[in-house]
Design a protein around this motif. Structure first.
Motif, PDB file in Angstrom:
ATOM      1  N   TRP A 176       0.831  -1.213   0.000  1.00  0.00           N
ATOM      2  CA  TRP A 176       0.000   0.000   0.000  1.00  0.00           C
ATOM      3  C   TRP A 176       0.864   1.260   0.000  1.00  0.00           C
ATOM      4  N   LEU A 177       1.876   1.300   0.847  1.00  0.00           N
ATOM      5  CA  LEU A 177       2.724   2.494   0.961  1.00  0.00           C
ATOM      6  C   LEU A 177       3.473   2.760  -0.342  1.00  0.00           C
ATOM      7  N   LEU A 178       4.000   1.718  -0.969  1.00  0.00           N
ATOM      8  CA  LEU A 178       4.698   1.897  -2.243  1.00  0.00           C
ATOM      9  C   LEU A 178       3.721   2.331  -3.335  1.00  0.00           C
ATOM     10  N   GLY A 179       2.494   1.836  -3.278  1.00  0.00           N
ATOM     11  CA  GLY A 179       1.481   2.282  -4.231  1.00  0.00           C
ATOM     12  C   GLY A 179       1.204   3.768  -4.108  1.00  0.00           C
ATOM     13  N   LEU A 180       1.165   4.284  -2.879  1.00  0.00           N
ATOM     14  CA  LEU A 180       0.950   5.718  -2.670  1.00  0.00           C
ATOM     15  C   LEU A 180       2.150   6.538  -3.150  1.00  0.00           C
ATOM     16  N   VAL A 181       3.354   5.993  -2.997  1.00  0.00           N
ATOM     17  CA  VAL A 181       4.542   6.676  -3.538  1.00  0.00           C
ATOM     18  C   VAL A 181       4.426   6.788  -5.055  1.00  0.00           C
ATOM     19  N   ILE A 182       3.974   5.719  -5.705  1.00  0.00           N
ATOM     20  CA  ILE A 182       3.752   5.756  -7.153  1.00  0.00           C
ATOM     21  C   ILE A 182       2.732   6.836  -7.500  1.00  0.00           C
ATOM     22  N   PHE A 222      11.173  21.360 -15.956  1.00  0.00           N
ATOM     23  CA  PHE A 222       9.994  20.510 -15.978  1.00  0.00           C
ATOM     24  C   PHE A 222      10.110  19.438 -17.058  1.00  0.00           C
ATOM     25  N   PHE A 223      10.687  19.789 -18.202  1.00  0.00           N
ATOM     26  CA  PHE A 223      10.858  18.801 -19.268  1.00  0.00           C
ATOM     27  C   PHE A 223      11.818  17.695 -18.832  1.00  0.00           C
ATOM     28  N   SER A 224      12.927  18.068 -18.199  1.00  0.00           N
ATOM     29  CA  SER A 224      13.901  17.071 -17.741  1.00  0.00           C
ATOM     30  C   SER A 224      13.277  16.129 -16.717  1.00  0.00           C
ATOM     31  N   LEU A 225      12.563  16.702 -15.752  1.00  0.00           N
ATOM     32  CA  LEU A 225      11.960  15.875 -14.709  1.00  0.00           C
ATOM     33  C   LEU A 225      10.799  15.050 -15.256  1.00  0.00           C
ATOM     34  N   HIS A 226      10.037  15.633 -16.177  1.00  0.00           N
ATOM     35  CA  HIS A 226       8.918  14.898 -16.765  1.00  0.00           C
ATOM     36  C   HIS A 226       9.413  13.697 -17.560  1.00  0.00           C
ATOM     37  N   PHE A 227      10.559  13.821 -18.176  1.00  0.00           N
ATOM     38  CA  PHE A 227      11.143  12.705 -18.923  1.00  0.00           C
ATOM     39  C   PHE A 227      11.724  11.651 -17.979  1.00  0.00           C
ATOM     40  N   LEU A 228      12.290  12.087 -16.848  1.00  0.00           N
ATOM     41  CA  LEU A 228      12.969  11.171 -15.936  1.00  0.00           C
ATOM     42  C   LEU A 228      12.003  10.410 -15.031  1.00  0.00           C
ATOM     43  N   LEU A 229      10.983  11.098 -14.501  1.00  0.00           N
ATOM     44  CA  LEU A 229      10.145  10.508 -13.454  1.00  0.00           C
ATOM     45  C   LEU A 229       9.401   9.242 -13.878  1.00  0.00           C
ATOM     46  N   PRO A 230       8.944   9.104 -15.130  1.00  0.00           N
ATOM     47  CA  PRO A 230       8.290   7.827 -15.482  1.00  0.00           C
ATOM     48  C   PRO A 230       9.179   6.609 -15.283  1.00  0.00           C
ATOM     49  N   PHE A 231      10.481   6.765 -15.475  1.00  0.00           N
ATOM     50  CA  PHE A 231      11.389   5.644 -15.252  1.00  0.00           C
ATOM     51  C   PHE A 231      11.575   5.395 -13.751  1.00  0.00           C
ATOM     52  N   VAL A 232      11.492   6.459 -12.957  1.00  0.00           N
ATOM     53  CA  VAL A 232      11.491   6.290 -11.501  1.00  0.00           C
ATOM     54  C   VAL A 232      10.218   5.557 -11.076  1.00  0.00           C
ATOM     55  N   ILE A 233       9.088   5.938 -11.679  1.00  0.00           N
ATOM     56  CA  ILE A 233       7.829   5.246 -11.389  1.00  0.00           C
ATOM     57  C   ILE A 233       7.942   3.760 -11.734  1.00  0.00           C
ATOM     58  N   ALA A 234       8.549   3.455 -12.882  1.00  0.00           N
ATOM     59  CA  ALA A 234       8.715   2.052 -13.276  1.00  0.00           C
ATOM     60  C   ALA A 234       9.551   1.295 -12.248  1.00  0.00           C
ATOM     61  N   ALA A 235      10.582   1.945 -11.701  1.00  0.00           N
ATOM     62  CA  ALA A 235      11.419   1.292 -10.691  1.00  0.00           C
ATOM     63  C   ALA A 235      10.619   1.023  -9.416  1.00  0.00           C
ATOM     64  N   VAL A 236       9.791   1.991  -8.998  1.00  0.00           N
ATOM     65  CA  VAL A 236       8.975   1.796  -7.790  1.00  0.00           C
ATOM     66  C   VAL A 236       7.899   0.748  -8.047  1.00  0.00           C
ATOM     67  N   ILE A 238       8.328  -1.920  -9.792  1.00  0.00           N
ATOM     68  CA  ILE A 238       9.018  -3.195  -9.564  1.00  0.00           C
ATOM     69  C   ILE A 238       9.062  -3.516  -8.071  1.00  0.00           C
ATOM     70  N   LEU A 239       9.371  -2.506  -7.248  1.00  0.00           N
ATOM     71  CA  LEU A 239       9.369  -2.715  -5.792  1.00  0.00           C
ATOM     72  C   LEU A 239       7.965  -3.053  -5.297  1.00  0.00           C
ATOM     73  N   HIS A 240       6.962  -2.389  -5.872  1.00  0.00           N
ATOM     74  CA  HIS A 240       5.563  -2.623  -5.513  1.00  0.00           C
ATOM     75  C   HIS A 240       5.181  -4.085  -5.774  1.00  0.00           C
ATOM     76  N   ILE A 241       5.564  -4.592  -6.943  1.00  0.00           N
ATOM     77  CA  ILE A 241       5.264  -5.989  -7.293  1.00  0.00           C
ATOM     78  C   ILE A 241       6.060  -6.949  -6.418  1.00  0.00           C
ATOM     79  N   TRP A 242       7.311  -6.604  -6.142  1.00  0.00           N
ATOM     80  CA  TRP A 242       8.153  -7.425  -5.270  1.00  0.00           C
ATOM     81  C   TRP A 242       7.533  -7.532  -3.884  1.00  0.00           C
ATOM     82  N   ALA A 243       7.096  -6.384  -3.350  1.00  0.00           N
ATOM     83  CA  ALA A 243       6.468  -6.388  -2.030  1.00  0.00           C
ATOM     84  C   ALA A 243       5.175  -7.195  -2.038  1.00  0.00           C
TER      85      ALA A 243
END
Length: 439
Positions: free
Chosen positions: A131-137, A196-210, A212-217
């Motif tokens: 649940w907590l990792l889902g909220l981070v996403i 904003f463009f740099s962060l908008h491009f980067l954050l989806p890959f951070v979301i993908a990493a979280v 993976i943690l969400h599914i692992w948990a």
């Protein structure tokens, strides 16, 4: 989840054996989404939304990368490059509309995923970390969506950035430096667009990493189910593949059909027409609103109109808006009922639907003009939102009398009479496990 009866994967082809020995990726995939991952046999279509959210994320990353190839993060050309992509790039209109509407569909399935978790108690032990990792996403999604809304550099992009970043200015002492740091100046401009463009491009890959943690948990305690009763043996589970891959495939088909209908027949339905006007710092729109998926939180922000002693109303609104999300992080400890599923909690179920109506009212008021009666309705709805989690839910957990739980998932699926008939036909089987209200 480590089930003693789970099938262990042994590759048969020599090439797969070599790969599995050097890098156990085939084994990982098999145990994560294959026949090696047993799941409760009674999952319904509400358990499709996690997979659909993953599909939406893939659509956003693919279309976003293609859009980035043609975008210019400069205030002089940003609006023009988006329009040029729409008009001159092969299938550019499709990529732009898919990206814009994909964000809306992403939030739709995530909101349904969250409310499914609320109803079926998916936030309760032992799945608190899921649940907590889902909220981070969810928080990362909100940040990514806000920054993406700024990039087309239309009227709503500019003024939305000005208003939302201006909220940080309400924080005493550090607010204005934070606002200036976010924008790279005192108003949205080139520096803001680049950041904003740099962060908008980067954050989806951070979301993908979280993710993976969400599914692992999730795989550690295993999936929840509509009864809230834990798995007690192999009779309560089926392999994820082919049973739920087929079910998720059907859900993905429905999702893509609905997505295609919006994409090809009403691509601008969920957007704002003012964002097809190039940003003009000297012309303020009559009604500044964020995207629709932010409206409930925007209504909570605007619900505070009077200063409280020495605390400005604007600061109270900002704190309440952030608190409305952060409050969900404490939900596993606010709801102390030993029963997970709302199917067996009659009082909780009534107040859950009241909460749904309340959030819909907040969403409607958030998209309406900041005038009466919408402000007053927002104040009442915001008050109920916080009361539900801080007062009503703890009281329900303490005084509610839940309905009797089934002894097992199999009993919930087949019925007690069928289970007892099977036990009579097979002498020597043990007695039913004792009912557990802890699920």
């Amino acid at each position: 989840m480590s089930f003693p009866w789970a099938e262990h994967y042994t590759p048969k082809h020599p090439a797969m054996q070599w790969i599995d020995e050097k890098l156990p990726l085939p084994r990982l995939v098999y145990n994560a989404v294959g026949a090696g991952y047993p799941v409760p046999r009674n999952l319904n279509y509400f358990w499709n939304f996690g997979v659909l959210a993953g599909l939406a994320l893939v659509i956003q990353i693919v279309t976003g990368v293609i859009m980035a190839m043609h975008y210019g993060a400069n205030t002089l050309v940003a609006f023009g490059t988006v329009e040029q992509t729409m008009r001159d790039v092969n299938a550019g209109w499709l990529m732009r509309y898919a990206h814009a509407n994909g964000a809306s569909f992403f939030f739709i399935v995530v909101y349904l995923h969250i409310f499914r978790g609320l109803f079926f108690g998916s936030y309760k032990a032992p799945r608190e970390m899921v649940w907590l990792l889902g909220l981070v996403i969810f928080l990362l999604m909100m940040a990514t969506a806000f920054m993406g809304y700024v990039l087309p550099w239309g009227q709503m992009s500019y003024w939305g950035a000005k208003v939302i970043t201006g909220l940080f200015g309400a924080i005493p002492v550090v607010g204005e430096p934070i606002q200036t740091w976010l924008l790279g100046g005192f108003a949205p401009g080139n520096a803001s667009l680049n950041r904003f463009f740099s962060l908008h491009f980067l954050l989806p890959f951070v979301i993908a990493a979280v993710v993976i943690l969400h599914i692992w948990a999730l795989h550690i305690p295993g999936s929840s189910n509509p009864t809230g009763v834990e798995v007690k043996g192999p009779q309560d589970t089926v392999p994820f593949h082919p049973y739920y891959t087929a079910k998720d495939g059907f859900g993905a088909g429905v999702f893509l059909i609905l997505f295609a209908i919006l994409l090809f027949y009403a691509p601008n339905y969920l957007g704002h027409p003012d964002n097809y006007i190039e940003a003009n710092p000297l012309s303020t729109p009559a009604h500044i609103v964020p995207e629709w998926y932010f409206w409930p939180f925007y209504a909570i922000l605007r619900a505070f109109t009077v200063d409280f002693f020495f605390v400005p109303a604007k600061l109270l609104g900002v704190l309440a808006m952030f608190a409305s999300i952060l409050l969900l992080f404490f939900l596993p400890w606010l709801d102390t009922s030993p029963v997970r599923s709302g199917n067996y909690r009659p009082t909780f179920r009534k107040f859950f639907w009241i909460l749904i109506i309340d959030v819909l009212i907040l969403g409607y008021c958030g998209g309406a003009p900041a005038e009466e009666p919408y402000v007053m309705i927002s104040q009442v709805a915001a008050a109920y939102y916080f009361a539900h989690f801080l007062i009503i839910l703890p009281l329900i957990s303490r005084f509610e009398k839940p309905l009797p739980l089934p002894n097992s998932i199999t009993e919930a699926v087949l019925g007690r009479d069928v289970i007892e008939g099977e036990r009579e036909a097979l002498p020597g089987m043990g007695s039913d496990p004792q009912p557990s209200h802890a699920g």
